[in-house]
Enzyme design. Structure first.
Site, mmCIF file in Angstrom:
data_model
loop_
_atom_site.group_PDB
_atom_site.id
_atom_site.type_symbol
_atom_site.label_atom_id
_atom_site.label_comp_id
_atom_site.label_asym_id
_atom_site.label_seq_id
_atom_site.Cartn_x
_atom_site.Cartn_y
_atom_site.Cartn_z
ATOM 1 N N SER A 173 -3.128 1.342 -9.445
ATOM 2 C CA SER A 173 -3.118 0.122 -8.642
ATOM 3 C C SER A 173 -3.704 -1.012 -9.482
ATOM 4 O O SER A 173 -4.915 -1.209 -9.517
ATOM 5 C CB SER A 173 -3.932 0.296 -7.356
ATOM 6 O OG SER A 173 -4.034 -0.926 -6.663
ATOM 7 N N ASP B 283 0.836 -1.197 0.000
ATOM 8 C CA ASP B 283 0.000 0.000 0.000
ATOM 9 C C ASP B 283 0.872 1.249 0.000
ATOM 10 O O ASP B 283 1.961 1.261 0.578
ATOM 11 C CB ASP B 283 -0.876 0.040 1.250
ATOM 12 C CG ASP B 283 -1.885 -1.093 1.320
ATOM 13 O OD1 ASP B 283 -1.805 -2.026 0.514
ATOM 14 O OD2 ASP B 283 -2.754 -1.041 2.208
ATOM 15 N N GLY C 57 1.775 -1.973 -5.555
ATOM 16 C CA GLY C 57 1.246 -3.307 -5.746
ATOM 17 C C GLY C 57 0.013 -3.628 -4.937
ATOM 18 O O GLY C 57 -0.392 -4.795 -4.864
ATOM 19 N N ASP C 58 -0.598 -2.636 -4.311
ATOM 20 C CA ASP C 58 -1.851 -2.820 -3.577
ATOM 21 C C ASP C 58 -2.574 -1.480 -3.590
ATOM 22 O O ASP C 58 -2.404 -0.708 -4.529
ATOM 23 C CB ASP C 58 -1.581 -3.338 -2.158
ATOM 24 C CG ASP C 58 -2.742 -4.176 -1.602
ATOM 25 O OD1 ASP C 58 -3.889 -3.696 -1.667
ATOM 26 O OD2 ASP C 58 -2.508 -5.292 -1.120
ATOM 27 N N ASP C 59 -3.366 -1.174 -2.552
ATOM 28 C CA ASP C 59 -4.095 0.089 -2.533
ATOM 29 C C ASP C 59 -3.139 1.277 -2.558
ATOM 30 O O ASP C 59 -2.141 1.299 -1.834
ATOM 31 C CB ASP C 59 -4.963 0.186 -1.274
ATOM 32 C CG ASP C 59 -6.103 -0.819 -1.276
ATOM 33 O OD1 ASP C 59 -6.690 -1.049 -2.346
ATOM 34 O OD2 ASP C 59 -6.412 -1.365 -0.203
#
Length: 503
Positions: A326, A273, A293-295
């Site tokens: 994202s 995140d 790689g996430d939020d």
């Protein structure tokens, strides 16, 4: 003398004075976007051009140089400004910026010297400064010069273990303790991390690989984590390749995050995140580029029964002027760990591109608490699978001790000025019988779609209204009003389910 307002490098951001401890948060909220950005077309042009310019250079391998042009970075050769009365260089404490020598001791000695004097500034000059985790102190500025890289050591045995966060009761990935962050602080006042676009790099690839191989026995640590602290300013730096969440303010007050670039691979970099305000109050996040790689941003406040017991909400949060990507998750998320409550959040002037989801609210039975008074305004979506999503069955729990009847309350969520193109499902709001979504409103929405099928505006157990012209056609769960706010048609099917995950 201490500077109460750091000009130029901080973009006129207010900074607490170490002598008074006061924070000019009200001033920050009055720095609204100029009037010319009130047109969504103008805003789209400005944000999209600078966003694509940075991405173009980044994808060709020039990450730092490209993002500098996007982020109003300082010109080469500028000396570090004197932001504190007492200033030190890391080299004075034996630091060596060759990317090989270990500098943990140098950082620790420098911070100890600053603490002994009651405050000061630590300059990290150009070079690659390999280090293990270290702590900050109150009334401190950490300044990263142009070309400076603080590089986290890959060996996890160099990272200290810490107790689980009290509002999680669990290491998030494993029971028991968790790894600390590369740069850490607890119970601090008046901390600034800034620079001429210097970099903090967590060398996360080794951590991501071990996580996927399931050889880690503890939860990975964030890149930067400040806990139980107040009057925090983080600006004008690049954060990249975090082992876990990148920037994690936990139970903090009066936090300003501005002009950051946050990077991680968009695939194979789990849980990276960008910014996770967690049980925080009075937070400003603005003028950032985030591709992770996430939020991109995830607002949190604790997990199930542990968060309910801890009882610290995230509230009074303003997020504005961002470009976010994202591929795996969402540009901006609220939840799913929200058991202390989340309220009074505004997200405005944001471009989300090439993403799985644009803006998302996620929760589940067992979370309890509430999500209230959330405003999304002037958003641009480009090439996202789901534009707006509210999900109430995000069933991930720390253990079996949660109360399945602890239902969160979701109310007063507004979406105004939502535009974009190449969106597969513009809206998916999935309430349930036990967790209905109440008080939702849509106004001035036009999103170009890529999937020519019915039910692309999807709803279940939703109560709310649409005002004026909305494209694509809204679901029948919502009341219809004209532009003047007069009721046109009352919904008689608020509980109707029209969710199609095949889209």
């Amino acid at each position: 003398m201490e500077l109460n307002v750091v000009r130029g490098i901080m973009g006129e951001t207010s900074v607490p004075s170490s002598s008074t401890g006061k924070f000019q948060f009200g001033l920050l909220h009055r720095r609204w976007v100029p009037a010319f950005l009130s047109s969504y077309k103008t805003m789209f042009a400005v944000l999209w051009v600078v966003g694509l310019a940075s991405v173009f250079v980044w994808q060709r391998g020039g990450v730092v140089e490209g993002i500098r042009t996007f982020r109003w970075g300082a010109p080469p050769g500028r000396a570090a400004p004197l932001l504190r009365m007492r200033v030190f260089n890391l080299t004075e404490f034996g630091g060596v910026g060759d990317g090989v020598a270990m500098n943990t001791g140098a950082f620790e000695c420098a911070v100890a010297a600053i603490a002994a004097l009651g405050g000061g500034q630590l300059n990290v000059e150009a070079g690659v400064w390999l280090t293990g985790p270290f702590n900050l102190t109150s009334h401190m500025t950490l300044f990263l010069a142009e070309g400076a890289v603080i590089l986290g050591v890959e060996d996890e045995t160099c990272w200290p273990l810490m107790p689980p966060l009290p509002s999680y009761g669990y290491g998030r990935e494993h029971k028991g303790p968790r790894y600390g962050s590369l740069i850490h602080g607890q119970n601090l006042t008046d901390v600034v991390i800034t620079g001429h676009n210097g970099t903090i790099d967590g060398q996360g690839k080794a951590w991501w690989t071990k996580y996927r191989q399931k050889v880690l026995n503890h939860t990975r640590g964030p890149l930067v984590q400040l806990m139980w602290s107040q009057n925090i300013v983080i600006s004008n730096i690049t954060l990249r390749n975090s082992p876990f969440w990148t920037l994690h303010p936990y139970d903090c007050k009066n936090v300003t995050i501005a002009n950051l670039t946050i990077l991680a691979p968009v695939y194979q970099a789990p849980n990276t995140d960008g910014i996770d305000p967690d049980s925080c109050e009075n937070v400003l996040i603005e003028n950032c580029y985030i591709s992770v790689g996430d939020d991109g941003i995830a607002i949190k406040s604790g997990w199930d029964q542990y968060g309910i017991k801890y009882g610290r909400p995230s509230t009074n949060i303003l997020i504005r002027n961002l470009v976010v990507r994202s591929n795996v998750s969402a540009g901006v998320s609220i939840g799913s760990e929200m058991s202390g409550g989340i309220s009074n959040v505004t997200v405005e002037n944001v471009v989300v591109w090439n993403s799985r989801r644009a803006v998302r609210i996620k929760t589940a039975a067992g979370r309890g608490a509430y999500i209230h008074n959330i405003t999304f305004r002037n958003l641009i979506f480009d090439n996202v699978r789901v534009g707006i999503i509210i999900k109430t069955d995000y069933n991930e729990h720390p253990d079996e001790g949660f109360d399945p009847k602890a239902f969160p309350d979701i109310n007063d969520i507004s979406y105004t000025g939502i535009h974009g193109q190449r969106v597969r499902v513009p809206v998916r709001i999935q309430g349930s019988e036990n967790i209905p979504v109440k008080g939702v409103s849509f106004r001035n929405m036009s999103v170009g779609i890529t999937y020519k099928k019915k039910h692309i505006f999807q709803c279940a157990f939703v109560q709310g209204r649409v005002i004026g012209s909305i494209f694509p056609a809204p679901c029948k769960n919502l009341d219809r009003y004209d532009e003047a706010g007069h009721l046109v048609e009352r919904s008689e099917s608020q509980n109707m389910s029209d969710i199609d995950y095949d889209l």
